[in-house]
Design an enzyme around this catalytic site. Sequence first.
Site, short mmCIF file in Angstrom:
data_model
loop_
_atom_site.label_atom_id
_atom_site.label_comp_id
_atom_site.label_asym_id
_atom_site.label_seq_id
_atom_site.Cartn_x
_atom_site.Cartn_y
_atom_site.Cartn_z
N SER A 1 -45.49 10.52 -44.16
CA SER A 1 -44.26 8.95 -43.77
C SER A 1 -43.82 8.91 -44.38
O SER A 1 -43.25 8.37 -45.73
CB SER A 1 -45.10 7.77 -43.23
OG SER A 1 -44.86 7.17 -42.30
N CYS B 1 -40.79 5.86 -41.39
CA CYS B 1 -41.60 5.38 -41.11
C CYS B 1 -40.63 3.08 -41.67
O CYS B 1 -41.26 2.29 -41.07
CB CYS B 1 -43.14 4.07 -41.15
SG CYS B 1 -43.47 4.26 -42.37
N MET C 1 -2.17 -2.30 -29.55
CA MET C 1 -1.42 -1.74 -30.82
C MET C 1 0.16 -2.12 -29.15
O MET C 1 -0.63 -2.95 -28.36
CB MET C 1 -1.01 -0.15 -30.10
CG MET C 1 -1.74 0.32 -31.36
SD MET C 1 -2.08 2.13 -30.92
CE MET C 1 -3.18 2.56 -29.46
N ARG D 1 3.93 2.03 -23.24
CA ARG D 1 2.99 1.13 -23.48
C ARG D 1 2.30 2.17 -24.22
O ARG D 1 2.17 4.03 -24.25
CB ARG D 1 1.70 1.39 -22.57
CG ARG D 1 3.00 0.28 -21.93
CD ARG D 1 1.77 0.27 -20.49
NE ARG D 1 2.17 -0.13 -19.08
CZ ARG D 1 2.14 -1.51 -18.48
NH1 ARG D 1 0.99 -2.44 -19.11
NH2 ARG D 1 2.87 -1.70 -17.23
N HIS E 1 -38.34 -9.34 -46.52
CA HIS E 1 -39.62 -9.55 -45.69
C HIS E 1 -38.78 -10.17 -44.77
O HIS E 1 -39.76 -9.78 -43.55
CB HIS E 1 -40.16 -10.68 -46.98
CG HIS E 1 -41.34 -10.88 -46.12
ND1 HIS E 1 -41.77 -12.67 -45.44
CD2 HIS E 1 -42.67 -10.53 -45.74
CE1 HIS E 1 -42.69 -12.10 -45.14
NE2 HIS E 1 -43.44 -11.59 -45.37
N LYS F 1 -4.75 6.89 -21.23
CA LYS F 1 -4.50 6.40 -20.16
C LYS F 1 -2.74 7.17 -19.15
O LYS F 1 -2.64 6.96 -18.49
CB LYS F 1 -2.95 4.84 -21.12
CG LYS F 1 -2.19 4.46 -20.03
CD LYS F 1 -1.39 2.98 -20.59
CE LYS F 1 -2.16 2.34 -21.28
NZ LYS F 1 -1.79 0.73 -20.89
N TYR G 1 -42.49 12.98 -35.84
CA TYR G 1 -42.07 11.06 -35.09
C TYR G 1 -41.26 9.87 -36.08
O TYR G 1 -40.75 10.58 -36.59
CB TYR G 1 -43.49 11.15 -35.16
CG TYR G 1 -44.51 10.47 -35.99
CD1 TYR G 1 -43.93 9.13 -36.52
CD2 TYR G 1 -44.77 11.39 -36.51
CE1 TYR G 1 -45.03 8.60 -37.46
CE2 TYR G 1 -45.57 10.86 -37.24
CZ TYR G 1 -45.24 8.99 -38.24
OH TYR G 1 -46.41 9.17 -39.11
N ARG H 1 -9.48 3.22 -16.30
CA ARG H 1 -10.28 3.58 -16.96
C ARG H 1 -12.08 3.47 -16.94
O ARG H 1 -12.17 3.10 -15.72
CB ARG H 1 -9.92 3.18 -18.50
CG ARG H 1 -9.66 1.98 -18.36
CD ARG H 1 -8.90 1.75 -19.95
NE ARG H 1 -9.50 -0.04 -19.29
CZ ARG H 1 -8.38 -1.18 -19.97
NH1 ARG H 1 -7.83 -0.36 -21.60
NH2 ARG H 1 -8.92 -2.41 -19.51
N GLY I 1 -5.34 -4.01 -26.32
CA GLY I 1 -4.73 -4.70 -27.03
C GLY I 1 -4.43 -4.74 -28.48
O GLY I 1 -3.60 -5.78 -29.17
C1 PEP Z 1 -40.75 1.43 -46.35
O1 PEP Z 1 -40.70 1.55 -48.35
O2 PEP Z 1 -39.72 2.14 -46.06
C2 PEP Z 1 -41.31 1.30 -46.49
C3 PEP Z 1 -41.82 1.28 -44.72
O3 PEP Z 1 -42.57 0.69 -46.48
P1 PEP Z 1 -42.70 -0.86 -46.58
O4 PEP Z 1 -41.36 -1.89 -45.87
O5 PEP Z 1 -43.66 -2.18 -46.20
O6 PEP Z 1 -42.26 -1.39 -48.18
#
Ligand code: PEP
Length: 888
Positions: free
Chosen positions: A773, A840, A108, A97, A457, A28, A860, A341, A106
């Site tokens: 991976s 992954c 302080m 202020r 899951h 500010k 990747y 701002r 908001g």
């Molecule tokens: C992992 O374990 O990060 C993975 C990609 O395999 P899953 O989640 O299927 O065990």
Amino acid sequence: MADNKFVYFFGGNKTEGKNSMKDLLGGKGANLAEMANLGIPVPPGFTITAEVCVQYLKDKAYPAGLLKQIDAAIARLEEVSGKIFGNDGNPLLVSVRSGARVSMPGMMDTVLNLGMNDITVLVIAKNTDNPRFAYDSYRRFLTMFGDVVLGIEHEKFEHALSEKKRSLGVRQDTELDVNALKELVEEFKLIIEKETGEKFPQDAHKQLMMAINAVFESWNNQRAITYRKLNNIPADWGTAVNVQAMVYGNMGETSGTGVAFTRDPATGHKRFYGEYLINAQGEDVVAGIRTPRPISTLKEALPAAFKQLEEIYAKLENHFRDMQDIEFTIEQGKLYMLQTRNGKRTAAAAIKIAVDMVEEGLIDKKTALLRIDPNQIDKLLHPMIDPKANLKAAATGLPASPGAAVGKVVFTAEHAEEMAESGEKVILVRAETSPEDIGGMNAAEGILTVRGGMTSHAAVVARGMGKPCVAGCGDVVIDIKNRVFYAGYCMVNEGDYISIDGSTGHLIIGQVPLITPEVSGELKTVLQWADEVRTLGVRTNADTPNDAKVARDFGAEGIGLCRTEHMFFGENRIPVVREMIMADTEASRRCALAKLLPMQREDFVGIFRAMEGYPVTIRLLDPPLHEFLPNHEEAMEKLMELQKKGAPADEINKVKKVMERVEFLKEINPMLGFRGCRLGVVYPEIYEMQVQAIIEAACELSNDGMSIVPEIMIPLVSHVKELQIVKKQVIKIASDVMAEKGVKIDYKIGTMIELPRAALTADKIAREAEFFSFGTNDLTQTTFGFSRDDAGKFLPAYIEQSILEHDPFAVLDQSGVGELIKLGIDKGRSTRRDLKIGICGEHGGEPSSVIFGHKVGLNYVSCSPFRVPVARMAAAHAALQEEEMNKK
Ligand code: PEP
Ligand code: MG
């Protein structure tokens, strides 16, 4: 610190600060100084630096020289304003202020009208010829000073005010006449004396120092601490304090006050957007007692001020090169800017503004990219609760898969499918989900589970499907017998409507209004720009041709993880899979596998087709086999049912056999047990079937002239010998199939690194693996020793107590799991220099984890289809951050 400068003046013709001094002057203060430098009218004032706050909070004392500098600034303020601070014929009143480096709206404290006392109120009444205005300002000041500076409960003043209104039979504050306000002023002073044991300080200089202290101290109030934690703002920044001459929007019909944005903060459209009130102070706009008018009507109400405002907002936007959020006051026709701002904006607006500003030549593409928070993109791809709806959550779980959904409660997957088939929208409510629920999850609008974490899951599958999911909502108790669930004091029957918000974890009883953001052309544009700068590849986790196609449309450059087990749950497959598991001998197992083969081959054909020309990493079967069997209780129920109706003995025996098998395969923590390549080692025929299906599918498409790039991935390897054994089988089957078909497929064999031992011995493993991976879901669980399915029981406490900053299953733990990743990469590449490495786990679509992946040299990341755009943007940020670092 004796010679340091602690106080910076702004306004008049000598402003000392500037916009680049935010660390010292706060956002500010720095912007007020910048506006003054630009010749924009701001009420004059001065900023005391955040450095002073830090020292004051540490030592409870001011640095030497500060008081002198404040006195000098007051003297200059008197000169510029032509008014005198304290008792005088023309008294100067100020606001005090807070203003930290980043905006903490908001959080302080603020004190307005400081300098009011029993004498100045008389003078102001006389000078303005408006005693009501003077006493109204005085009573407001006493309330604010009492509350903020003296720590007296606001309620005490409110109570006296309500009593006054009641005794006079009026309802609005504005109906109180000057005598009533005078009485209130006296009553408020008595409250202060009673509560503090001291009279209200009449001396303006004393008031000022007390208010400055209070604003410094408000840096450490609970609100501010919580806000800092949530927004990762360091506690040692401190806040600056701005002391500024008061201007009044409540001095009649030519006065007013308002807030506005230089572009629409909801849509991003280029139009001046905001609201104002005539004859009002800033707090009246915020309090919502009177309905403000749209800013466009100010043109008729106060044309000269409006014209000046238009010029100023254009100037500010051009200068800051970003959408501004401004506050202004008009005092008897004269316009003052109180604040500017960078404005907060929705995800859609952020993208539109960034693209428009590049087109307008205000910013370059890189700046535009860095202005878009990758997390915001996620919000654009899912329906969300209409922000206008004012809703109360009945319970809160984990925000496991973003987006919001509304539907009728169902407790079983089958029921979800039936209801959905008859056109109903449903939310599947389960204690936890298992792979068997996949059909019901697919049919449902959203999923709510009582147990399970961010990689449970339900969470993983819902994210893959792009469906909202609230997981681990421990405040929900399901009474399945009576077909109800309880959330706090609410009882919800099957068939009742509920709403869930998978972006916040909220469960709301009833139907809430949803809005679906449009995926705009601008989003495509910024993602293309992201692709131009990023060097990290982005693949997807997809198990079906449809998911693969969605991900391609989102820009995925291949599949980084195809979890083949998800293909085992089709309606026509599960009986065959169970037949395979129930088989006592290799021969009978092979017989069942032979039935699965054509189905798997068909899946792979579909996936390869959708990803033509791009690599497809297929992971061989990973989960423990009992996941494909009914659970013990269900089997038991079935058995009892059969026995009750006197079913034939062979039918009863069949169920008994299933129960025995379930019992045999049951594990204490299935996530650590008989799964992954351990299955391949013990039952090689399962992997054989899968490899045969993969290579046959590849051959078939290759014959059609397509370029197919399969990567066969072996899960849960901890020892190089496991990989050697499984790899041998893979090569043999692949060679046999290719020989039989007369086709050569260029396939690769790699492994997941998801156990600490694998990371520690990655040099040996890399000799056998053509790619790695990182399965960071399992790597997180095994590094911490937390089970990914039930860590939800204690993780909230860990975060609450700051043991962990984030859920490590959602945001990669860089200092622990990340170290194993770095080690795995270094060791892996030490024996195979060109080793291709990806990630992954669920972290592959989480921005900070993606940026980490870029830094440590991954090739990747791979994430669920709907997170591909997020990962693309995060990867661009990573590259741009690196570019910035290299410049320094
Ligand atoms: C992992 O374990 O990060 C993975 C990609 O395999 P899953 O989640 O299927 O065990
Ligand atoms: Mg895993």
